[in-house]
Design an enzyme around this catalytic site. Structure first.
Site, PDB file in Angstrom:
ATOM      1  N   LEU A   1       0.862  -1.178   0.000  1.00 60.32           N
ATOM      2  CA  LEU A   1       0.000   0.000   0.000  1.00 60.32           C
ATOM      3  C   LEU A   1       0.897   1.226   0.000  1.00 60.32           C
ATOM      4  O   LEU A   1       1.961   1.219   0.628  1.00 60.32           O
ATOM      5  CB  LEU A   1      -0.887   0.040   1.253  1.00 60.32           C
ATOM      6  CG  LEU A   1      -2.104  -0.889   1.339  1.00 60.32           C
ATOM      7  CD1 LEU A   1      -2.868  -0.589   2.626  1.00 60.32           C
ATOM      8  CD2 LEU A   1      -3.020  -0.713   0.143  1.00 60.32           C
ATOM      9  N   ASP A   2       0.463   2.283  -0.672  1.00 59.37           N
ATOM     10  CA  ASP A   2       1.234   3.520  -0.672  1.00 59.37           C
ATOM     11  C   ASP A   2       1.397   4.036   0.755  1.00 59.37           C
ATOM     12  O   ASP A   2       0.514   3.861   1.606  1.00 59.37           O
ATOM     13  CB  ASP A   2       0.533   4.598  -1.511  1.00 59.37           C
ATOM     14  CG  ASP A   2       0.407   4.201  -2.973  1.00 59.37           C
ATOM     15  OD1 ASP A   2       1.162   3.312  -3.413  1.00 59.37           O
ATOM     16  OD2 ASP A   2      -0.439   4.794  -3.662  1.00 59.37           O
ATOM     17  N   ARG A   3       2.501   4.705   1.002  1.00 58.51           N
ATOM     18  CA  ARG A   3       2.795   5.201   2.348  1.00 58.51           C
ATOM     19  C   ARG A   3       1.682   6.085   2.938  1.00 58.51           C
ATOM     20  O   ARG A   3       1.334   5.944   4.112  1.00 58.51           O
ATOM     21  CB  ARG A   3       4.131   5.962   2.337  1.00 58.51           C
ATOM     22  CG  ARG A   3       4.581   6.381   3.725  1.00 58.51           C
ATOM     23  CD  ARG A   3       6.045   6.765   3.755  1.00 58.51           C
ATOM     24  NE  ARG A   3       6.508   6.832   5.139  1.00 58.51           N
ATOM     25  CZ  ARG A   3       7.770   6.857   5.498  1.00 58.51           C
ATOM     26  NH1 ARG A   3       8.727   6.807   4.580  1.00 58.51           N
ATOM     27  NH2 ARG A   3       8.118   6.894   6.770  1.00 58.51           N
TER      28      ARG A   3
END
Length: 233
Positions: free
Chosen positions: A68-70
């Protein structure tokens, strides 16, 4: 019988765990795997949790299935054994995992529900994906389905079924229809969130367990903030 636990040790929120799989609720700002920042990744936190809980000597195996994106939050699946990792990877490749995201956007989408099909091309220099209406060189087809599920005071809550898993796919495709996600400066929202995150949450996941063959259905609690709180019934 699968063991289900809730743990907030080291700020780790474990939603599901058995001998093969562990599923956690990622916080905004956590990175799933190590990167050039040198910040401690979520994978290391999970390894430490397993090592302590089961008093394991030596190194702990943990396979990263997806990311997942940060700035996003929500469900992340890890493999606890090398046996199950390729099986989980195969589920993602064959699209036998149902993934639902929630996104908060400022503008009402053109349609109440729709399917978005674009070709995404990543620019590594600015770590951004650009959506095109037709195939271009080095682009990848991206498909998602969305519907508006709630109107908030100043925002709209969208439920998104992700059919493909491309770099920044939801962020890029929603921006293309004029609906950037709240806090997402990179994709056109006008201001950042205080926690530097965005209102995109990997909410729900369903699949058949690759070993036990039992159905797994997990829903990740939302982060605590006034906007997410308003999204609940």
């Amino acid at each position: 019988m699968a063991e289900k636990v809730l743990s907030n040790k080291s700020n780790l929120n474990v939603l599901y765990e058995d001998n093969h799989i562990i599923i956690v609720n990622k916080r905004v700002g956590d990175i799933v795997q190590g990167d050039k920042t040198g910040d401690k990744p979520l994978s290391d936190v999970v390894k430490a949790y397993i090592k302590e809980k089961y008093n394991k000597p030596g190194n702990v195996y943990l396979g990263t299935v997806h990311r997942l994106d940060r700035p996003t939050s929500g469900l992340v699946i890890f493999a606890k054994t090398s046996k199950v990792l390729p099986r989980l990877n195969k589920l993602f490749v064959s699209k036998d995992i149902s993934k639902i995201y929630w996104a908060v956007v400022k503008k009402q989408p053109p349609k109440n529900e729709d399917t978005l099909i674009n070709w995404l091309k990543k620019n590594p220099k600015n770590n951004k994906s650009y959506a095109h209406n037709k195939e271009v060189t080095d682009s990848k087809k991206a498909i998602l389905h969305y519907k508006t599920i709630k109107k908030l005071d100043h925002y709209f809550l969208l439920e998104i079924h992700l059919e493909t898993g491309r770099h920044h796919q939801i962020r890029s495709q929603l921006s293309t229809i004029g609906c950037p996600i709240k806090g997402d400066l990179k994709y056109g929202f006008n201001r950042s969130n205080k926690d530097a995150g965005i209102h995109l949450h990997a909410r729900e996941i369903q699949f058949i367990h690759p070993v036990s063959k039992k159905p797994i259905h997990i829903i990740a609690p939302l982060p605590k903030d006034p906007i997410w709180d308003a999204c609940l019934p």
